[in-house]
Design an enzyme around this catalytic site. Structure first.
Site, PDB file in Angstrom:
ATOM      1  N   ILE A  30       0.826  -1.202   0.000  1.00  0.00           N
ATOM      2  CA  ILE A  30       0.000   0.000   0.000  1.00  0.00           C
ATOM      3  C   ILE A  30       0.860   1.251   0.000  1.00  0.00           C
ATOM      4  O   ILE A  30       0.599   2.209  -0.734  1.00  0.00           O
ATOM      5  CB  ILE A  30      -0.958   0.003   1.213  1.00  0.00           C
ATOM      6  CG1 ILE A  30      -1.893  -1.207   1.156  1.00  0.00           C
ATOM      7  CG2 ILE A  30      -1.774   1.302   1.248  1.00  0.00           C
ATOM      8  CD1 ILE A  30      -2.805  -1.249  -0.049  1.00  0.00           C
TER       9      ILE A  30
ATOM     10  N   CYS B 260      -9.946  -2.907   1.935  1.00  0.00           N
ATOM     11  CA  CYS B 260     -10.360  -3.048   0.540  1.00  0.00           C
ATOM     12  C   CYS B 260     -11.786  -3.586   0.425  1.00  0.00           C
ATOM     13  O   CYS B 260     -12.619  -3.033  -0.303  1.00  0.00           O
ATOM     14  CB  CYS B 260      -9.384  -3.953  -0.217  1.00  0.00           C
ATOM     15  SG  CYS B 260      -8.982  -5.502   0.625  1.00  0.00           S
ATOM     16  N   ASN B 261     -12.092  -4.664   1.130  1.00  0.00           N
ATOM     17  CA  ASN B 261     -13.439  -5.240   1.046  1.00  0.00           C
ATOM     18  C   ASN B 261     -14.493  -4.287   1.594  1.00  0.00           C
ATOM     19  O   ASN B 261     -15.575  -4.138   1.014  1.00  0.00           O
ATOM     20  CB  ASN B 261     -13.481  -6.571   1.795  1.00  0.00           C
ATOM     21  CG  ASN B 261     -12.863  -7.706   1.016  1.00  0.00           C
ATOM     22  OD1 ASN B 261     -13.160  -7.902  -0.158  1.00  0.00           O
ATOM     23  ND2 ASN B 261     -11.982  -8.465   1.644  1.00  0.00           N
TER      24      ASN B 261
ATOM     25  N   ARG C  14      -9.010 -13.414  -1.260  1.00  0.00           N
ATOM     26  CA  ARG C  14      -7.721 -13.907  -1.737  1.00  0.00           C
ATOM     27  C   ARG C  14      -6.890 -14.389  -0.543  1.00  0.00           C
ATOM     28  O   ARG C  14      -7.016 -13.901   0.576  1.00  0.00           O
ATOM     29  CB  ARG C  14      -7.014 -12.814  -2.540  1.00  0.00           C
ATOM     30  CG  ARG C  14      -6.667 -11.552  -1.749  1.00  0.00           C
ATOM     31  CD  ARG C  14      -5.259 -11.615  -1.221  1.00  0.00           C
ATOM     32  NE  ARG C  14      -4.878 -10.406  -0.518  1.00  0.00           N
ATOM     33  CZ  ARG C  14      -4.990 -10.245   0.794  1.00  0.00           C
ATOM     34  NH1 ARG C  14      -5.537 -11.186   1.542  1.00  0.00           N
ATOM     35  NH2 ARG C  14      -4.563  -9.130   1.372  1.00  0.00           N
TER      36      ARG C  14
ATOM     37  N   GLY D  31     -18.761  -6.486   7.473  1.00  0.00           N
ATOM     38  CA  GLY D  31     -20.076  -5.872   7.653  1.00  0.00           C
ATOM     39  C   GLY D  31     -20.088  -4.874   8.797  1.00  0.00           C
ATOM     40  O   GLY D  31     -20.422  -3.693   8.610  1.00  0.00           O
TER      41      GLY D  31
ATOM     42  N   HIS E 287     -10.217 -10.120  -4.540  1.00  0.00           N
ATOM     43  CA  HIS E 287     -11.369 -10.692  -3.849  1.00  0.00           C
ATOM     44  C   HIS E 287     -12.559 -10.697  -4.813  1.00  0.00           C
ATOM     45  O   HIS E 287     -12.599  -9.925  -5.778  1.00  0.00           O
ATOM     46  CB  HIS E 287     -11.761  -9.844  -2.638  1.00  0.00           C
ATOM     47  CG  HIS E 287     -10.649  -9.558  -1.682  1.00  0.00           C
ATOM     48  ND1 HIS E 287     -10.049 -10.527  -0.922  1.00  0.00           N
ATOM     49  CD2 HIS E 287     -10.034  -8.392  -1.355  1.00  0.00           C
ATOM     50  CE1 HIS E 287      -9.115  -9.973  -0.155  1.00  0.00           C
ATOM     51  NE2 HIS E 287      -9.090  -8.679  -0.409  1.00  0.00           N
TER      52      HIS E 287
ATOM     53  N   ASN F  19      -7.407  -5.918  -4.103  1.00  0.00           N
ATOM     54  CA  ASN F  19      -7.023  -5.731  -2.704  1.00  0.00           C
ATOM     55  C   ASN F  19      -5.815  -4.817  -2.527  1.00  0.00           C
ATOM     56  O   ASN F  19      -5.599  -4.265  -1.449  1.00  0.00           O
ATOM     57  CB  ASN F  19      -6.727  -7.073  -2.042  1.00  0.00           C
ATOM     58  CG  ASN F  19      -5.906  -8.007  -2.910  1.00  0.00           C
ATOM     59  OD1 ASN F  19      -6.429  -8.566  -3.870  1.00  0.00           O
ATOM     60  ND2 ASN F  19      -4.629  -8.173  -2.592  1.00  0.00           N
TER      61      ASN F  19
END
Length: 337
Positions: free
Chosen positions: A12, A140-141, A168, A195, A220, A301
């Site tokens: 990153i 990311c997700n 992943r 979530g 992902h 990701n």
């Protein structure tokens, strides 16, 4: 021009540094890490000023022929804000240094929400980050969840959402160090953490996620079942997604039938590392049945949080008060159509 430091020059960090370097309202003063291998040598080739996170790291860098400008403490004296891209839990220790020195800072999604007290996603809550001392750019997700469900929410369509994440196994460059092979690893807890993490940004989201780790490293993939507030059409749903500049609608008949073909497309587009900053959502798979919506998408990701980080810098430093203007400016610099 605001002066920015990147602490941690990994997957990153190197992307954040390059993205900062493309902006005309911020300046990257230096990058700081403990590594002295090809990654830091590439940073030197790019012209970044190098700082060492520890005394021992400084010695090893110099022994490897890397010109070191100084220590992390030296770097922090020169900056208005720090983007901490260090591995999970290390940033939480660095935070105490930033607080003591009165430096604004951004951490990544691997840290807990309590580390900063504010979690960030540009389209969802840019204005709430204005002039804060710190924020956390969600993972990311979680970023993908907020973009897609946020688009449906803004269109007045979202009631609740249930998603399954195929995660992943590890980052591509670390495939030789770990990950899984010939198996799938379901996460025991439902909901998995993405979530509740999305709810740290938007508490009103009614979302439950479950996750499975799969033996691949490119991206992902998410599958979503959404209960809509009313019956609608596929076109209305697609129009809601089109209003997000960071959702890219893709199609099977374009040959985009898998995550590797999508990655190849972004490589051909000339994106650095083939990075996909957008959520790649299949419009021809998407189905509306009564008041239910079904769709799937792919998440890069390594790249999706990069534009979010640039926007977070502007928000914390008060460079731009209008989130939509910052998003537009960031998108232009990163060639997000």
């Amino acid at each position: 021009m605001k002066n920015i430091a990147v602490i941690g020059y990994g997957v990153i960090g190197k992307r954040v540094a390059d993205a900062i370097n493309l902006q005309d309202d911020m300046n990257i003063v230096g990058v700081c890490d403990v590594i002295n291998d090809w990654r830091m040598q590439n940073a030197v080739r790019k012209g970044y000023n190098i700082y060492a996170a520890t005394t021992n790291a400084e010695k090893e860098m110099k022994n490897s022929g890397i010109a070191v400008k100084g220590s992390m403490q030296d770097l922090l004296k020169k900056v208005d804000l720090v983007v901490d891209c260090t591995p999970k839990n290390i940033a939480a220790k660095n935070v105490e240094i930033y607080k003591t020195k009165g430096i604004k800072f951004i951490v990544q999604g691997g840290e807990k929400h309590t580390t900063t007290g504010h979690s960030f996603s540009a389209e969802a809550n840019y204005e709430t980050a204005l002039n804060l001392d710190a924020t956390r750019v969600v993972s990311c997700n979680t970023t993908s969840i907020l973009r897609t469900l946020g688009a449906l929410k803004r269109a007045g369509l979202l009631d609740y959402a249930r998603g399954t994440l195929l995660r992943r196994a590890t980052d591509p460059w670390e495939s030789h160090l770990g990950g899984i092979m010939n198996t799938m690893l379901p996460e025991k807890e439902i909901p998995c953490h993405q979530g509740p993490d999305a709810q740290s940004v938007d508490p009103d989201l009614n979302v439950i996620t479950s996750a499975v780790k799969v033996p691949e490293t490119l991206s992902h993939m998410h599958y979503w079942n959404v209960k809509l507030k009313r019956q609608t059409t596929k076109e209305e749903v697609l129009n809601a997604f089109r209003k997000s500049s960071r959702i890219k609608l893709i199609r099977y008949d374009q040959g985009l039938v898998s995550n590797n073909t999508i990655k190849e497309m972004f490589l051909d587009m000339g994106r650095p590392w083939g990075d996909m900053y957008e959520v790649a959502l299949w419009e021809d798979m998407l189905k509306v049945q009564g008041d239910e919506l079904f769709y799937a998408y792919v998440v890069d990701n390594q790249a999706i949080v990069i534009p979010e980080t640039i926007d977070a810098i502007r928000a914390l430093l008060g460079i731009e008060k209008d989130g939509s203007k910052s998003i537009f400016k960031t998108n232009q610099s990163l060639s997000i159509a």
